[in-house]
Motif scaffolding. Structure first.
Motif, PDB file in Angstrom:
ATOM      1  N   LEU A  26       0.810  -1.210   0.000  1.00  0.00           N
ATOM      2  CA  LEU A  26       0.000   0.000   0.000  1.00  0.00           C
ATOM      3  C   LEU A  26       0.846   1.263   0.000  1.00  0.00           C
ATOM      4  O   LEU A  26       0.520   2.242  -0.672  1.00  0.00           O
ATOM      5  N   GLU A  27       1.972   1.240   0.722  1.00  0.00           N
ATOM      6  CA  GLU A  27       2.794   2.447   0.817  1.00  0.00           C
ATOM      7  C   GLU A  27       3.399   2.834  -0.531  1.00  0.00           C
ATOM      8  O   GLU A  27       3.773   3.988  -0.737  1.00  0.00           O
ATOM      9  N   ARG A  28       3.520   1.856  -1.455  1.00  0.00           N
ATOM     10  CA  ARG A  28       4.040   2.181  -2.775  1.00  0.00           C
ATOM     11  C   ARG A  28       2.915   2.429  -3.781  1.00  0.00           C
ATOM     12  O   ARG A  28       3.099   3.160  -4.743  1.00  0.00           O
ATOM     13  N   ALA A  29       1.777   1.797  -3.568  1.00  0.00           N
ATOM     14  CA  ALA A  29       0.665   1.958  -4.510  1.00  0.00           C
ATOM     15  C   ALA A  29      -0.114   3.246  -4.271  1.00  0.00           C
ATOM     16  O   ALA A  29      -0.829   3.705  -5.166  1.00  0.00           O
ATOM     17  N   VAL A  30       0.026   3.832  -3.075  1.00  0.00           N
ATOM     18  CA  VAL A  30      -0.784   5.005  -2.750  1.00  0.00           C
ATOM     19  C   VAL A  30      -0.512   6.168  -3.694  1.00  0.00           C
ATOM     20  O   VAL A  30      -1.417   6.944  -4.023  1.00  0.00           O
ATOM     21  N   ILE A  31       0.732   6.269  -4.182  1.00  0.00           N
ATOM     22  CA  ILE A  31       1.039   7.370  -5.107  1.00  0.00           C
ATOM     23  C   ILE A  31       0.291   7.184  -6.430  1.00  0.00           C
ATOM     24  O   ILE A  31      -0.099   8.146  -7.084  1.00  0.00           O
ATOM     25  N   ASN A  32       0.062   5.904  -6.813  1.00  0.00           N
ATOM     26  CA  ASN A  32      -0.753   5.647  -7.997  1.00  0.00           C
ATOM     27  C   ASN A  32      -2.168   6.180  -7.821  1.00  0.00           C
ATOM     28  O   ASN A  32      -2.749   6.807  -8.709  1.00  0.00           O
ATOM     29  N   TYR A  33      -2.751   5.915  -6.659  1.00  0.00           N
ATOM     30  CA  TYR A  33      -4.114   6.360  -6.390  1.00  0.00           C
ATOM     31  C   TYR A  33      -4.204   7.887  -6.415  1.00  0.00           C
ATOM     32  O   TYR A  33      -5.166   8.456  -6.932  1.00  0.00           O
ATOM     33  N   ILE A  34      -3.195   8.531  -5.844  1.00  0.00           N
ATOM     34  CA  ILE A  34      -3.186   9.998  -5.823  1.00  0.00           C
ATOM     35  C   ILE A  34      -3.123  10.556  -7.247  1.00  0.00           C
ATOM     36  O   ILE A  34      -3.855  11.482  -7.615  1.00  0.00           O
ATOM     37  N   MET A  35      -2.244   9.959  -8.080  1.00  0.00           N
ATOM     38  CA  MET A  35      -2.095  10.459  -9.450  1.00  0.00           C
ATOM     39  C   MET A  35      -3.343  10.161 -10.283  1.00  0.00           C
ATOM     40  O   MET A  35      -3.726  10.955 -11.144  1.00  0.00           O
TER      41      MET A  35
END
Length: 254
Positions: A26-35
């Motif tokens: 999740l800590e790496r995928a969260v930036i995907n969700y933000i973008m």
């Protein structure tokens, strides 16, 4: 077919989202969700061409940023693979979102066009015997051919509201009903032209006959309007094109 393609795009987005949750921390995928959320705001704010440019900038910028981050942090092997998958998931998500919004915007545009066409047709439903513009031109041209063969004359009348505001539509509507009530059914032709004026084709009449009609119309209009809310002009018809030119009105082709 287009509905199916849109549905498949939605399914693909959901699949990518599930794979992101399953495969990536999740800590790496969260930036995907933000973008992705930021890109949705872009899609809602600008047109398709500009949003596609934004997609390219985000994808390329994100790719360079991840490459630089991995290089500085010294990541190797499996961690680098995670960042590659992260970038691929984001690229696929943004591209599918762009395609989805492109289809939705086209659909909305088509719906708006259809609504405008329906409204244009509904203008004539409330007033019987009122012809559409194309019907008026087509039938008038046929009648002119017959009157010339019989050596008869015809006149064209233009009825227009003198108001240039919101009341002009209601004034024209009332004038339309009055004109249709007093004119000869299946003989004279009436249309509401470009929603700004009435055009009336008087078959087999001369100048004095046209003036009689105008005077009767004015008498009936005075009952409805306390002031001179409507102007009436007349012109003899040699050809329908020349009569339209006399009124400075562009004739639509039948």
């Amino acid at each position: 077919m287009k509905r199916n393609s849109t549905l498949w795009i939605v399914v693909a987005l959901m699949l990518i989202f599930l794979l992101t949750i399953t495969y990536l921390p999740l800590e790496r995928a969260v930036i995907n969700y933000i973008m992705i959320f930021a890109y949705i705001l872009v899609l809602l704010s600008v047109n398709s061409s500009k949003s596609f440019i934004a997609l390219l900038v985000m994808v390329l910028g994100y790719g360079f940023a991840l490459t630089f981050y991995c290089y500085k942090a010294g990541f190797t092997g499996g961690i680098q693979a995670q960042f590659v998958v992260l970038h691929l998931f984001l690229t696929a998500s943004l591209l599918l979102l762009w395609i989805l919004f492109y289809h939705v915007k086209r659909l909305i545009k088509k719906v708006n066009v259809l609504e405008a066409q329906v409204q244009n047709l509904e203008k004539y439903e409330d007033v019987p015997n009122l012809l559409s513009e194309n019907e008026f031109v087509s039938q008038a041209q046929l009648l002119i051919t017959g009157t010339k063969r019989r050596n008869e004359s015809s006149y064209l009348l233009k009825v227009q509201s003198t108001h240039q505001n919101e009341t002009s539509k209601s004034t024209l509507y009332t004038a339309t009903k009055i004109c249709l009530e007093m004119l000869r059914n299946n003989y004279d032709l009436v249309t509401r032209y470009e929603d700004q004026m009435l055009l009336i084709f008087l078959q087999n009449t001369d100048e004095s006959g046209a003036q009689v009609v105008i005077n009767r119309m004015k008498e009936k209009l005075k009952i409805e309007f306390s002031t001179s809310a409507v102007s009436i002009q007349s012109t003899p018809i040699d050809t329908l094109e020349s009569a339209f030119e006399d009124f400075n009105v562009r004739m639509n082709e039948a």
